[in-house]
Design an enzyme around this catalytic site. Structure first.
Site, PDB file in Angstrom:
ATOM      1  N   ARG A 110      -4.984 -13.289   0.872  1.00 13.48           N
ATOM      2  CA  ARG A 110      -5.897 -12.161   0.703  1.00 13.48           C
ATOM      3  C   ARG A 110      -5.220 -11.076  -0.139  1.00 13.48           C
ATOM      4  O   ARG A 110      -4.130 -10.621   0.207  1.00 13.48           O
ATOM      5  CB  ARG A 110      -6.291 -11.598   2.079  1.00 13.48           C
ATOM      6  N   HIS A 136      -9.986  -1.830  -1.805  1.00 14.94           N
ATOM      7  CA  HIS A 136      -8.988  -1.464  -0.806  1.00 14.94           C
ATOM      8  C   HIS A 136      -8.452  -0.074  -1.186  1.00 14.94           C
ATOM      9  O   HIS A 136      -7.277   0.112  -1.450  1.00 14.94           O
ATOM     10  CB  HIS A 136      -7.883  -2.521  -0.725  1.00 14.94           C
ATOM     11  N   GLU A 176     -11.936  -1.693   5.559  1.00 12.72           N
ATOM     12  CA  GLU A 176     -11.909  -0.559   6.489  1.00 12.72           C
ATOM     13  C   GLU A 176     -12.644   0.678   5.974  1.00 12.72           C
ATOM     14  O   GLU A 176     -12.031   1.720   5.720  1.00 12.72           O
ATOM     15  CB  GLU A 176     -10.460  -0.189   6.842  1.00 12.72           C
ATOM     16  N   ASN A 200      -9.584  -6.226  11.148  1.00 16.40           N
ATOM     17  CA  ASN A 200      -8.170  -5.847  11.146  1.00 16.40           C
ATOM     18  C   ASN A 200      -7.841  -5.281  12.515  1.00 16.40           C
ATOM     19  O   ASN A 200      -8.563  -4.405  13.010  1.00 16.40           O
ATOM     20  CB  ASN A 200      -7.894  -4.763  10.100  1.00 16.40           C
ATOM     21  N   TYR A 243      -4.506  -3.875  15.078  1.00 10.66           N
ATOM     22  CA  TYR A 243      -3.087  -3.572  15.260  1.00 10.66           C
ATOM     23  C   TYR A 243      -2.747  -3.100  16.666  1.00 10.66           C
ATOM     24  O   TYR A 243      -1.760  -3.486  17.237  1.00 10.66           O
ATOM     25  CB  TYR A 243      -2.650  -2.488  14.265  1.00 10.66           C
ATOM     26  N   GLU A 289      -6.279  -8.809   9.013  1.00  4.88           N
ATOM     27  CA  GLU A 289      -4.960  -8.167   9.103  1.00  4.88           C
ATOM     28  C   GLU A 289      -4.506  -8.101  10.551  1.00  4.88           C
ATOM     29  O   GLU A 289      -5.296  -7.757  11.438  1.00  4.88           O
ATOM     30  CB  GLU A 289      -4.981  -6.714   8.582  1.00  4.88           C
TER      31      GLU A 289
HETATM   32  C1  GBH Z   1      -4.613  -1.138   7.495  1.00  5.33           C
HETATM   33  O1  GBH Z   1      -4.984   0.119   7.921  1.00  5.33           O
HETATM   34  C2  GBH Z   1      -4.785  -1.180   6.013  1.00  5.33           C
HETATM   35  O2  GBH Z   1      -5.859  -2.004   5.635  1.00  5.33           O
HETATM   36  C3  GBH Z   1      -3.545  -1.564   5.263  1.00  5.33           C
HETATM   37  O3  GBH Z   1      -3.684  -1.209   3.913  1.00  5.33           O
HETATM   38  C4  GBH Z   1      -2.346  -0.915   5.910  1.00  5.33           C
HETATM   39  O4  GBH Z   1      -1.173  -1.106   5.164  1.00  5.33           O
HETATM   40  C5  GBH Z   1      -2.183  -1.531   7.288  1.00  5.33           C
HETATM   41  O5  GBH Z   1      -3.373  -1.435   8.025  1.00  5.33           O
HETATM   42  C6  GBH Z   1      -1.055  -0.925   8.091  1.00  5.33           C
HETATM   43  O6  GBH Z   1      -1.270   0.406   8.383  1.00  5.33           O
HETATM   44  O7  GBH Z   1      -2.804   9.393  10.722  1.00  5.33           O
HETATM   45  O8  GBH Z   1      -4.658   9.623  12.219  1.00  5.33           O
HETATM   46  O9  GBH Z   1      -4.939  10.039   9.905  1.00  5.33           O
HETATM   47  C7  GBH Z   1      -4.804   0.316   9.319  1.00  5.33           C
HETATM   48  C8  GBH Z   1      -5.455   1.537   9.827  1.00  5.33           C
HETATM   49  C9  GBH Z   1      -5.776   3.758   9.303  1.00  5.33           C
HETATM   50  C10 GBH Z   1      -3.734   3.114  10.285  1.00  5.33           C
HETATM   51  C11 GBH Z   1      -5.195   5.094   8.989  1.00  5.33           C
HETATM   52  C12 GBH Z   1      -3.171   4.504  10.019  1.00  5.33           C
HETATM   53  C13 GBH Z   1      -3.801   6.813   9.823  1.00  5.33           C
HETATM   54  C14 GBH Z   1      -4.706   7.616  10.703  1.00  5.33           C
HETATM   55  N1  GBH Z   1      -4.776   2.742   9.379  1.00  5.33           N
HETATM   56  N2  GBH Z   1      -4.249   5.448  10.010  1.00  5.33           N
HETATM   57  S1  GBH Z   1      -4.236   9.295  10.879  1.00  5.33           S
END
Ligand code: GBH
Length: 466
Positions: free
Chosen positions: A81, A125, A170, A297, A299, A367
């Site tokens: 991807r 993205h 996202e 996605n 985490y 993800e």
């Molecule tokens: C994904 O986002 C992305 O698709 C990818 O590009 C990224 O590298 C990966 O995960 C790892 O982070 O600090 O409260 O403003 C995951 C979701 C959304 C997590 C934004 C961090 C910050 C929110 N991300 N978030 S805040």
């Protein structure tokens, strides 16, 4: 075939891959006729990104993609991807395609296919052409039409070879982290315009689906980040807070896409910020066209409590000010992102999603992965036991969701390479492969070898299963 005890056992039909995104790995920001994106601008705004880092060079994938595809081939993935940078295709977000940009993705796709790997292409993205931000960005409807045109250009060129298409990655982050929290480009803190952005993203997705159906043969989907939201206590107030957050994070996208309806509780969540002027008759039909898969996605879970919003100036209220506050998870390990590791919530999130949306198409986990404090030893090797444990436990949690009846067809590790982690710059490492940013050398970590062994074992099971 015997399954080694240290490896999770997944159904033979499940496909495996890794994921990346253009701005996070490509570099070559001023090459090949690429125009500036909102992330180029955001990175240059003082105080936005750790140490003022940018994606100018990143992993230099723009020049080293051959080496990266060789790493994928050796890893033995079924799928890869990646995302296309809109400003490489249309430097100002509109008009004729840039031949050098098109040629780059043409070569990339051919190289991936020649390695026996299926390309999975994300159209957006997060790197909006800056010229489109200057005319209103996602706050304005016109950007959805521009996205449809861009999609058509990419589909006309690559539609004969790309078998899976993801419109947006996202949209929650685009609309709300970008326009309300302000931690992603364009970095504003807005109310009604952020909600308009959410609608225009959904519309852009739907229009892109139409273009893909017309010009490409492959499967089409969208990638969301459905959050698993947990109330801090069992109080009615905390449970109501979680419901508001579930609306903001998940339902904004899931309801129009998979339940054929706009939200029924917008006023409760956003009050006066709600404005339907950006909606037109027929939009919902465009948005809700059938999809072949939904990308998910995942985490970490988020724990929340009720925390009345106390902004004294009501005009300063943003779309994420919904009277909730995040609460720390106690007694679990946290990754270097500060994210709690609670693998069973992956099962719970998937089962919940499946039960709430009966018309959901099959799921691809687009993800999953973790940022760890990777320290290379003297020979440059990274013994990332924590990442291996994270992946193993989340794959076991995925197997449990599949056992419970959730239709999951694929799984991608984020990420192939250490890369530009948005507002964190190069400070957070998610890769199966370490990138030495001084020499731009790639060093597979222990987790790479572990994933490789898993894929070898799974492939052998697939053959016996036939
Ligand atoms: C994904 O986002 C992305 O698709 C990818 O590009 C990224 O590298 C990966 O995960 C790892 O982070 O600090 O409260 O403003 C995951 C979701 C959304 C997590 C934004 C961090 C910050 C929110 N991300 N978030 S805040």
């Amino acid at each position: 075939m015997e399954h080694p005890a240290h490896l999770p056992e997944l159904p033979a039909h499940l496909l495996f891959g890794t994921a990346t995104a253009a701005y996070q790995i490509e570099g070559g920001a001023h090459e090949g006729g690429r125009g500036p994106s909102i992330w180029d601008t955001y990175c240059r705004t003082p105080g936005r990104v750790v140490r003022g880092e940018t994606g100018d060079i990143a992993c230099d994938h723009y020049h080293r993609y051959g080496e990266d595809v060789a790493l994928l081939a050796d890893l033995g993935v079924d799928l890869y991807r990646f995302s296309v940078a809109w400003p490489r295709v249309q430097p100002t977000g509109t008009g004729r395609p840039n031949p050098e940009g098109m040629a780059f993705y043409d070569r990339l796709v051919d190289t991936v296919l020649a390695a026996g790997i299926e390309p999975v292409l994300t159209l957006y993205h997060w790197d909006l052409p800056q010229a489109l931000e200057d005319t209103g960005g996602w706050r304005v409807r016109d950007t959805a039409y521009r996205f449809a045109e861009y999609t058509r250009i990419v589909a006309d060129r690559l539609g004969d070879r790309v078998s899976r298409w993801i419109t947006l990655n996202e949209p929650f982050c685009v609309a709300f982290v970008g326009h309300a929290i302000g931690r992603h480009a364009p970095g504003t803190r807005e109310g009604t315009p952020a909600l308009a952005a959410a609608h225009h993203l959904l519309l852009a997705h739907g229009m892109a689906v139409g273009e893909l159906r017309a010009a490409a043969a492959g499967d089409v989907g969208i990638t969301l980040n459905p959050d698993h939201l947990v109330p801090a206590t069992d109080s009615a107030a905390d449970r109501a807070a979680v419901e508001r957050a579930r609306t903001l994070h998940n339902r904004v996208w899931l309801d129009p896409l998979f339940a054929g309806a706009y939200l029924d509780n917008e006023k409760e969540v956003w009050g006066d910020l709600v404005d339907h002027a950006h909606r037109r008759d027929g939009d919902l039909d465009i948005i809700g066209q059938p999809l072949d898969f939904v990308g998910v996605n995942y985490y970490r879970p988020i724990m929340l409590r009720d925390a009345p919003h106390t902004e004294p100036d009501p005009t300063a209220r943003t779309a994420v000010d919904i009277g909730t506050e995040q609460v720390a998870y106690e007694g679990v390990r946290h990754t270097t992102m500060g994210w709690p590791v609670v693998p069973e919530t992956f099962t719970e999130m998937l089962v919940d999603l499946d039960r709430r949306y009966p018309d959901l198409p099959p799921i691809l986990i687009t993800e999953n992965g973790s940022a760890e404090d990777d320290r290379p030893d003297d020979s440059g090797r990274v013994h990332d036991a924590d990442r291996i444990a994270y992946l193993r436990d989340h794959l076991n949690a995925l197997a449990a969701a599949i056992d419970a009846g959730v239709d999951v067809r694929g799984y991608f590790v984020w990420s192939l390479l250490d890369n530009f982690e948005w507002a964190y710059g190069y400070d957070r490492r998610f890769g199966l492969v370490r990138v030495d940013y001084e020499r731009l050398a790639r060093h597979p970590k222990d987790s790479y070898h572990w994933y490789r062994e898993l894929l070898t074992t799974q492939r052998a099971r697939r053959t016996t299963a036939r």
